[in-house]
Design a protein around this motif. Structure first.
Motif, mmCIF file in Angstrom:
data_model
loop_
_atom_site.group_PDB
_atom_site.id
_atom_site.type_symbol
_atom_site.label_atom_id
_atom_site.label_comp_id
_atom_site.label_asym_id
_atom_site.label_seq_id
_atom_site.Cartn_x
_atom_site.Cartn_y
_atom_site.Cartn_z
ATOM 1 N N ILE A 1 0.963 -1.223 0.094
ATOM 2 C CA ILE A 1 0.014 -0.183 0.045
ATOM 3 C C ILE A 1 0.710 1.340 0.054
ATOM 4 O O ILE A 1 0.660 2.148 -1.059
ATOM 5 N N GLU A 2 1.880 1.366 0.865
ATOM 6 C CA GLU A 2 2.839 2.418 0.948
ATOM 7 C C GLU A 2 3.595 2.517 -0.507
ATOM 8 O O GLU A 2 3.709 3.614 -0.831
ATOM 9 N N ARG A 3 3.916 1.590 -0.856
ATOM 10 C CA ARG A 3 4.861 1.433 -1.823
ATOM 11 C C ARG A 3 4.001 1.856 -3.176
ATOM 12 O O ARG A 3 4.335 2.871 -4.112
ATOM 13 N N ALA A 4 2.725 1.559 -3.266
ATOM 14 C CA ALA A 4 1.783 1.981 -4.394
ATOM 15 C C ALA A 4 1.538 3.537 -4.264
ATOM 16 O O ALA A 4 1.518 4.254 -5.445
ATOM 17 N N ALA A 5 1.269 3.988 -3.061
ATOM 18 C CA ALA A 5 1.064 5.428 -2.995
ATOM 19 C C ALA A 5 2.340 6.221 -3.355
ATOM 20 O O ALA A 5 2.336 7.224 -3.920
ATOM 21 N N ASP A 6 3.475 5.772 -2.845
ATOM 22 C CA ASP A 6 4.726 6.252 -3.257
ATOM 23 C C ASP A 6 4.960 6.416 -4.763
ATOM 24 O O ASP A 6 5.277 7.429 -5.501
ATOM 25 N N VAL A 7 4.806 5.219 -5.686
ATOM 26 C CA VAL A 7 4.746 5.176 -6.998
ATOM 27 C C VAL A 7 3.803 6.313 -7.539
ATOM 28 O O VAL A 7 4.088 6.935 -8.664
ATOM 29 N N THR A 8 2.361 6.182 -7.189
ATOM 30 C CA THR A 8 1.604 7.272 -7.627
ATOM 31 C C THR A 8 2.095 8.701 -7.599
ATOM 32 O O THR A 8 2.028 9.469 -8.550
#
Length: 213
Positions: free
Chosen positions: A128-135
């Protein structure tokens, strides 16, 4: 990358949806239903705490195991095959983990203050944190729907940090000018505003200044 991580060709419309442990399971379920109805492929991420909230607020027990849980969501929302892609917290081969393939839109609904803090500091300890960071790094659209009160200075500073980066902060704060009669009406108000910001047509709530049809 092994075959078990491979999906068919990307859908024309894709979005990432993360559900964390803040109160607000009805918002998440209603939003997911609307995204499926709008023919989006949804990359779904659910924290362990969110599963507890689902059981507490909705009486919903999400099956253990990735495949049974994915099938449960597909059946519940009458989704097409591969329309709801359930991603585990360490599923680093998921498309949402890489800027080369992640959807350009992501919503965290509801968003716990712990997740809010991690995203604000660039934490990538789970998917979840990684996906938000990518976005954020790919200049995509990230919407956070926190549900907490009162808000501490820490919470507010984290929100300000993210807002300066272009993240949209949408507290789960339903209005009453549409004269809600049920809890579902209040849920729909918040979900409708999220859909508005995503650019998705919605018929959940009448727009301000227009008579009810």
């Amino acid at each position: 990358m092994t075959d078990k991580h491979m999906l068919d060709q990307p859908w024309p419309k894709q979005i990432s949806l993360a559900i964390t442990g803040a109160s607000g399971a009805p918002y998440a379920l209603r939003l997911l239903a609307q995204l499926v109805a709008a023919d989006y492929q949804v990359f779904l991420m659910i924290s362990s705490a969110a599963k507890v909230v689902f059981a507490t607020e909705e009486g919903v027990q999400i099956p253990s195991g990735k495949e049974p849980a994915a099938n449960w969501f597909i059946e519940r929302f009458n989704a097409k095959q591969e329309q709801i892609v359930l991603c585990g917290k360490e599923d680093w081969f998921s498309p949402v983990a890489s800027g080369s393939s992640a959807p350009k839109q992501m919503v965290i609904c509801p968003c716990s203050t712990g997740t809010l803090s991690a995203v604000a500091r660039g934490g990538c300890d789970n998917l979840i944190e990684r996906a938000a960071d990518v976005t954020i790094k790919e200049r995509g659209q990230l919407i956070l729907v926190p549900r907490e009160m009162p808000l501490s200075t820490i919470h507010l500073e984290n929100m300000l940090t993210l807002s300066k980066l272009g993240v949209t902060i949408m507290p789960a704060a339903p209005g009453f000018y549409h004269q809600p009669k049920t809890i579902d009406d209040l849920v729909d108000f918040v979900v409708a505003r999220i859909l508005d910001h995503l650019g998705i047509e919605q018929g959940l709530v009448n727009r301000w200044g227009y008579r009810q049809k």
